[in-house]
Design a protein around this motif. Sequence first.
Motif, PDB file in Angstrom:
ATOM      1  N   ASN A 298      -0.522 -23.534  25.170  1.00 11.29           N
ATOM      2  CA  ASN A 298      -0.351 -24.501  26.260  1.00 11.29           C
ATOM      3  C   ASN A 298       0.534 -23.967  27.381  1.00 11.29           C
ATOM      4  OD1 ASN A 298      -1.921 -26.452  24.981  1.00 11.29           O
ATOM      5  ND2 ASN A 298      -0.176 -27.335  23.889  1.00 11.29           N
ATOM      6  N   ALA A 299       1.110 -22.771  27.201  1.00 12.89           N
ATOM      7  CA  ALA A 299       2.030 -22.237  28.194  1.00 12.89           C
ATOM      8  C   ALA A 299       1.381 -21.974  29.551  1.00 12.89           C
ATOM      9  CB  ALA A 299       2.679 -20.956  27.658  1.00 12.89           C
ATOM     10  N   PRO A 300       0.128 -21.473  29.646  1.00 10.44           N
ATOM     11  CA  PRO A 300      -0.456 -21.271  30.988  1.00 10.44           C
ATOM     12  C   PRO A 300      -0.499 -22.547  31.812  1.00 10.44           C
ATOM     13  CG  PRO A 300      -1.732 -20.100  29.335  1.00 10.44           C
ATOM     14  CD  PRO A 300      -0.751 -20.949  28.585  1.00 10.44           C
ATOM     15  N   LYS A 301      -0.873 -23.654  31.168  1.00 12.30           N
ATOM     16  CA  LYS A 301      -0.913 -24.936  31.882  1.00 12.30           C
ATOM     17  C   LYS A 301       0.494 -25.356  32.303  1.00 12.30           C
ATOM     18  CE  LYS A 301      -3.319 -28.096  29.882  1.00 12.30           C
ATOM     19  NZ  LYS A 301      -3.726 -29.161  28.931  1.00 12.30           N
ATOM     20  N   ALA A 302       1.462 -25.134  31.440  1.00 13.03           N
ATOM     21  CA  ALA A 302       2.837 -25.520  31.752  1.00 13.03           C
ATOM     22  C   ALA A 302       3.383 -24.711  32.928  1.00 13.03           C
ATOM     23  CB  ALA A 302       3.723 -25.343  30.519  1.00 13.03           C
ATOM     24  N   MET A 303       3.148 -23.396  32.917  1.00 12.84           N
ATOM     25  CA  MET A 303       3.701 -22.558  33.984  1.00 12.84           C
ATOM     26  C   MET A 303       3.019 -22.806  35.307  1.00 12.84           C
ATOM     27  SD  MET A 303       6.237 -21.318  32.631  1.00 12.84           S
ATOM     28  CE  MET A 303       6.730 -20.567  34.175  1.00 12.84           C
ATOM     29  N   ALA A 304       1.755 -23.170  35.292  1.00 13.96           N
ATOM     30  CA  ALA A 304       1.091 -23.534  36.538  1.00 13.96           C
ATOM     31  C   ALA A 304       1.766 -24.730  37.184  1.00 13.96           C
ATOM     32  CB  ALA A 304      -0.390 -23.832  36.272  1.00 13.96           C
ATOM     33  N   ALA A 305       2.280 -25.645  36.364  1.00 12.53           N
ATOM     34  CA  ALA A 305       2.961 -26.825  36.887  1.00 12.53           C
ATOM     35  C   ALA A 305       4.394 -26.525  37.299  1.00 12.53           C
ATOM     36  CB  ALA A 305       2.951 -27.939  35.840  1.00 12.53           C
ATOM     37  N   LEU A 306       5.008 -25.479  36.714  1.00 10.14           N
ATOM     38  CA  LEU A 306       6.436 -25.230  36.925  1.00 10.14           C
ATOM     39  C   LEU A 306       6.736 -24.124  37.919  1.00 10.14           C
ATOM     40  CD1 LEU A 306       7.761 -25.408  33.251  1.00 10.14           C
ATOM     41  CD2 LEU A 306       7.845 -27.203  34.995  1.00 10.14           C
ATOM     42  N   ALA A 307       5.764 -23.292  38.247  1.00 13.71           N
ATOM     43  CA  ALA A 307       6.049 -22.099  39.049  1.00 13.71           C
ATOM     44  C   ALA A 307       6.692 -22.441  40.383  1.00 13.71           C
ATOM     45  CB  ALA A 307       4.769 -21.294  39.268  1.00 13.71           C
ATOM     46  N   ASP A 308       6.169 -23.434  41.075  1.00 12.41           N
ATOM     47  CA  ASP A 308       6.741 -23.791  42.374  1.00 12.41           C
ATOM     48  C   ASP A 308       8.133 -24.394  42.235  1.00 12.41           C
ATOM     49  OD1 ASP A 308       4.628 -22.874  43.891  1.00 12.41           O
ATOM     50  OD2 ASP A 308       3.531 -24.772  43.776  1.00 12.41           O
ATOM     51  N   ILE A 309       8.379 -25.115  41.147  1.00 16.95           N
ATOM     52  CA  ILE A 309       9.697 -25.714  40.935  1.00 16.95           C
ATOM     53  C   ILE A 309      10.727 -24.620  40.660  1.00 16.95           C
ATOM     54  CG2 ILE A 309      11.039 -27.301  39.504  1.00 16.95           C
ATOM     55  CD1 ILE A 309       8.446 -28.791  38.927  1.00 16.95           C
ATOM     56  N   LEU A 310      10.360 -23.660  39.821  1.00 17.71           N
ATOM     57  CA  LEU A 310      11.276 -22.572  39.492  1.00 17.71           C
ATOM     58  C   LEU A 310      11.505 -21.642  40.676  1.00 17.71           C
ATOM     59  CD1 LEU A 310       9.941 -21.637  35.933  1.00 17.71           C
ATOM     60  CD2 LEU A 310      12.000 -22.945  36.491  1.00 17.71           C
ATOM     61  N   GLY A 311      10.483 -21.441  41.493  1.00 16.41           N
ATOM     62  CA  GLY A 311      10.623 -20.631  42.704  1.00 16.41           C
ATOM     63  C   GLY A 311      11.127 -19.225  42.404  1.00 16.41           C
ATOM     64  N   PRO A 312      12.166 -18.761  43.110  1.00 14.49           N
ATOM     65  CA  PRO A 312      12.659 -17.399  42.921  1.00 14.49           C
ATOM     66  C   PRO A 312      13.315 -17.175  41.567  1.00 14.49           C
ATOM     67  CG  PRO A 312      14.139 -18.609  44.355  1.00 14.49           C
ATOM     68  CD  PRO A 312      12.935 -19.485  44.145  1.00 14.49           C
ATOM     69  N   HIS A 313      13.538 -18.244  40.812  1.00 10.49           N
ATOM     70  CA  HIS A 313      14.172 -18.108  39.502  1.00 10.49           C
ATOM     71  C   HIS A 313      13.144 -17.845  38.397  1.00 10.49           C
ATOM     72  CE1 HIS A 313      17.776 -19.489  41.477  1.00 10.49           C
ATOM     73  NE2 HIS A 313      17.127 -20.563  41.899  1.00 10.49           N
ATOM     74  N   TYR A 314      11.861 -17.769  38.787  1.00 11.67           N
ATOM     75  CA  TYR A 314      10.801 -17.458  37.826  1.00 11.67           C
ATOM     76  C   TYR A 314      10.449 -15.984  37.952  1.00 11.67           C
ATOM     77  CZ  TYR A 314       6.154 -17.391  35.679  1.00 11.67           C
ATOM     78  OH  TYR A 314       5.068 -17.086  34.914  1.00 11.67           O
TER      79      TYR A 314
END
Length: 377
Positions: A327-343
Amino acid sequence: MTGVLRESPPAESSLQRRAHAARASATGRKDAQGKDAHIPPPEYPFTHAQLVAALPADCFERNHWVALGQVVQTTATSGALLWLLTWAPVAALPLVYIALGFSLYGYLAIGHECAHGSFTRWPLLNKALGSVTMLAGFMPFENWRQAHFLHHRWTAHEDLEEYFTYSRVSTPVLTAIRWMLRWLSPIGLFLMHFLYLCGLRGKNGKLSTDSLFYNPEMNNSLSLVNFAMVIVQWSALAAGFYHAPAATLKFAFVPLCACGAANLMIGYMQHRDETGELVAFDATAWTKLRGALQTVDRSFWPFDFMLHGAARYHVCHHLFPTMPHYNAPKAMAALADILGPHYHNDGSTAFIKYHPSLNHSHLVAGDGVLRFYRADG
């Protein structure tokens, strides 16, 4: 095997492009690269609770058909590669063994999920399956599980990190370890994997002796059962060497060593980089969220399909250890913009970054935030 090696590296995804663009716009992360680097600890415009709230609702749901499919896939792929060993020419054996090591790592990925309780909803089945699959890396499941939880609890903490520890000074022993990892890979990787199991830890230029095989703090009945399973495994290998040394070496011992080497390389490349963007923290600056974000998502092309995604999405795993890895690909698609430069997300294959990461990640210096620097830098 030929079909695997002819694949092309994966194109950079939109998720990776967003992370790279956000990081390029950030300031202050690459200003200081040397021993005198002093940077403030990162402040995040989000909390862990906000990250949880941004996840799709079904990210923590288990799919037992997917889980079963991963067991079947790893067994079929590993079996096919073992069969390939029977007729592959000698010149091709190193490539087959490398592929087989990463295929057998699929069992470690399954055992890893069992340790976090995310493979099935039945704790007893998780323990039973994990105890068997972890033998691919010579690891006693319960002992490893408890040590692994320490790694998650104190990721990137200067003093308490369990796996990939930090040193402020260089010693001949640490220099020898780096040399072995650099020039004797994958043999050096397996030796370091085995020495870790036996108790080798490098921290502040010294070696500690906490053993994963036997530790008084983990001396419960289940740990002893798992330890006994590893003893039986080694005994079976010894008996095999006595009765059929060549076959045991070719079809059992070398593949298991290759799996241990793959395990160490994957773990190392998830927690080190060649750019200096990943840092560590002393006790004054460490928080669990800061530690969890000092990991990097990497591709291990051409073997990604063998690893069940468990290696590819490590940032998500440290943020949400109980989330099933599929389920991680779906989760990271939702979180990438929130994490921004910290991802931290590197789409290029980790194999070309391994030696540059070894070159860079020698020692740490600083107060609060610890930056890597080279011993001769």
